[in-house]
Design an enzyme around this catalytic site. Structure first.
Site, PDB file in Angstrom:
ATOM      1  N   LYS A  46       2.625   4.797   1.320  1.00  0.00           N
ATOM      2  CA  LYS A  46       4.034   5.128   1.050  1.00  0.00           C
ATOM      3  C   LYS A  46       4.350   6.571   1.486  1.00  0.00           C
ATOM      4  O   LYS A  46       3.485   7.252   2.019  1.00  0.00           O
ATOM      5  CB  LYS A  46       4.347   4.921  -0.430  1.00  0.00           C
ATOM      6  CG  LYS A  46       3.794   3.623  -1.018  1.00  0.00           C
ATOM      7  CD  LYS A  46       4.493   2.368  -0.509  1.00  0.00           C
ATOM      8  CE  LYS A  46       3.866   1.140  -1.173  1.00  0.00           C
ATOM      9  NZ  LYS A  46       4.498  -0.121  -0.835  1.00  0.00           N
TER      10      LYS A  46
HETATM   11  C1  LIG Z   1       4.178  -1.218  -1.988  1.00  0.00           C
HETATM   12  C2  LIG Z   1       5.288  -1.897  -2.644  1.00  0.00           C
HETATM   13  C3  LIG Z   1       5.228  -2.244  -4.003  1.00  0.00           C
HETATM   14  C4  LIG Z   1       3.980  -2.099  -4.816  1.00  0.00           C
HETATM   15  O1  LIG Z   1       3.750  -0.792  -5.209  1.00  0.00           O
HETATM   16  P1  LIG Z   1       2.445  -0.468  -6.111  1.00  0.00           P
HETATM   17  O2  LIG Z   1       2.600   0.977  -6.445  1.00  0.00           O
HETATM   18  O3  LIG Z   1       1.254  -0.744  -5.244  1.00  0.00           O
HETATM   19  O4  LIG Z   1       2.519  -1.350  -7.304  1.00  0.00           O
HETATM   20  C5  LIG Z   1       6.358  -2.781  -4.586  1.00  0.00           C
HETATM   21  N1  LIG Z   1       7.482  -3.009  -3.874  1.00  0.00           N
HETATM   22  C6  LIG Z   1       7.575  -2.723  -2.563  1.00  0.00           C
HETATM   23  C7  LIG Z   1       8.843  -2.971  -1.840  1.00  0.00           C
HETATM   24  C8  LIG Z   1       6.475  -2.164  -1.902  1.00  0.00           C
HETATM   25  O5  LIG Z   1       6.543  -1.912  -0.588  1.00  0.00           O
END
Ligand SMILES: *Cc1c(COP(=O)(O)O)cnc(C)c1O
Length: 370
Positions: free
Chosen positions: A173
């Site tokens: 992210k």
């Molecule tokens: C990566 C992602 C998640 C999951 O996030 P985590 O922190 O790994 O639980 C949820 N929603 C979207 C749109 C994502 O891209």
């Protein structure tokens, strides 16, 4: 994008007495709150945990329904499903891949309690329209902001346009804490409830206990806390966010300019204007129908030339086996087309101008050879 600052910060925590529930998570929360201008920010162990906590705090369960976009990470739906409530999937709009707002009202029933949206690839959903629908049917609005750190709509940071927003700090992210997440919201009492429920529903934090180990449990809760080690990484990453976002934007604009006019695909637009500010998570290109079968070949050729690509997301969530078997095959042609034809190209802050030129040249080459 982990530097010596993050390493030093982790070492400092490991040399100290507090590993969970301490000053690092508090500082990370206030730093995130000031960046987004959120009245409340609550650190959690992941974005998924944050979304699950919110639905749990709202008391969602069997018999309840939540509107969920089809074109998203499975976590957006799992968070609903984990409570016993049912995710009701709505197709994507073909232009941005965001939830098709025009199709939401038809999916609302007397059981609907909330609308979940995801700002797909960092492009903010038109939250004015979502809010109007939510108001009309008295629904809670949850924003899955896993890809939208830095993205805003009408000058308001994503996550504060609905009732709560959840961010992810998973490694791929915009910023990372390895694993981690943040919930931001305006409602003080919901924020307090989430703080309680992320730590078993225990009614007193360590500092508030008169005798060590003395506490009561007032509700059913989880262990969804963020450790001090993760938070320490987050504090350092927050200092780099403005540079990260600027670089992503520049890289996106450069790549868009180099690839426009090329045959074989169209670029998913990332509007850059006053109203809608994207976080430029990546550049999504959609292959023309005649090239869809060649996607693995294209991605492999780019990989062999040193260019990492990905797919967001491999199938619409209602077509993932778990959901298909439980709720039956649902039609979502736009999400399906995006899933089948997208290639996500990198624009991350680790790439400089020269890298972007090289990437564009190699993409042109691969497409010219097809
Ligand atoms: C990566 C992602 C998640 C999951 O996030 P985590 O922190 O790994 O639980 C949820 N929603 C979207 C749109 C994502 O891209």
């Amino acid at each position: 994008m982990i530097g010596k600052e993050e390493k030093k910060a982790v070492e400092k925590v490991l040399s100290g007495p507090i590993l969970v529930h301490g000053p690092e998570s508090e500082e990370f929360e206030s730093s995130f709150a000031s960046f987004t201008k959120a009245p409340h920010a609550v650190s959690v162990s992941s974005c998924t945990a944050g979304m699950h906590l919110i639905y749990h705090a709202l008391g969602f369960g069997q018999g309840d329904e939540v509107i969920v976009p089809s074109q998203t990470h499975v976590a957006t739906a799992h968070a609903v499903e984990l409570t016993g409530a049912r995710p009701v999937f709505v197709d994507a709009e073909s232009t941005t891949g965001n939830i098709d707002i025009a199709a939401i009202e038809a999916a609302i029933t007397s059981k609907t309690r909330a609308i979940a949206v995801v700002h797909y690839l960092g492009v903010p959903v038109d939250m004015d329209q979502i809010s109007n629908i939510a108001k009309k049917y008295s629904l809670f609005v949850l924003e899955d902001c896993a890809l939208s750190v830095g993205a805003s709509f009408n000058g308001i940071h994503t996550g504060l346009l609905g009732d709560a927003g959840c961010f992810s700090f998973y490694p791929v992210k915009h910023i990372t804490t390895a694993e981690g997440g943040m919930v931001i919201l305006k409602d003080k009492s919901l924020a307090e409830k989430i703080r309680l429920l992320k730590a078993f529903g225990v009614n007193r934090s360590h500092g508030e206990r008169k005798i060590p180990g003395e506490y009561d449990v007032t509700s059913l809760g989880y262990n969804y806390r963020m450790s001090e080690i993760h938070a320490a990484i987050g504090i350092e990453q927050m200092k780099k966010i403005p540079t990260f976002l600027q670089k992503r934007k520049e890289n996106f604009i450069a790549l868009e300019a180099s690839l426009s006019g090329l045959d074989g695909f169209r670029i998913l637009p990332q509007p850059i204007n006053e109203t809608r500010i994207s976080s430029h998570y990546c550049m999504g290109i959609l292959l023309e129908s005649k090239l869809i079968d060649k996607r693995p070949e294209i991605m492999n050729r780019l990989k062999s030339m040193g260019i990492g690509t990905s797919i967001y997301y491999p199938h619409p969530v209602p077509h993932m086996s778990y959901y298909k078997e439980k709720y039956g095959a649902l039609q979502c042609p736009n999400a399906e087309l995006i899933s089948n034809s997208i290639i996500a190209l990198p624009v991350g802050p680790h790439l400089n101008n020269l890298d972007m030129e090289t990437i564009a040249k190699r993409i042109c080459y691969v497409f010219s050879e097809l």
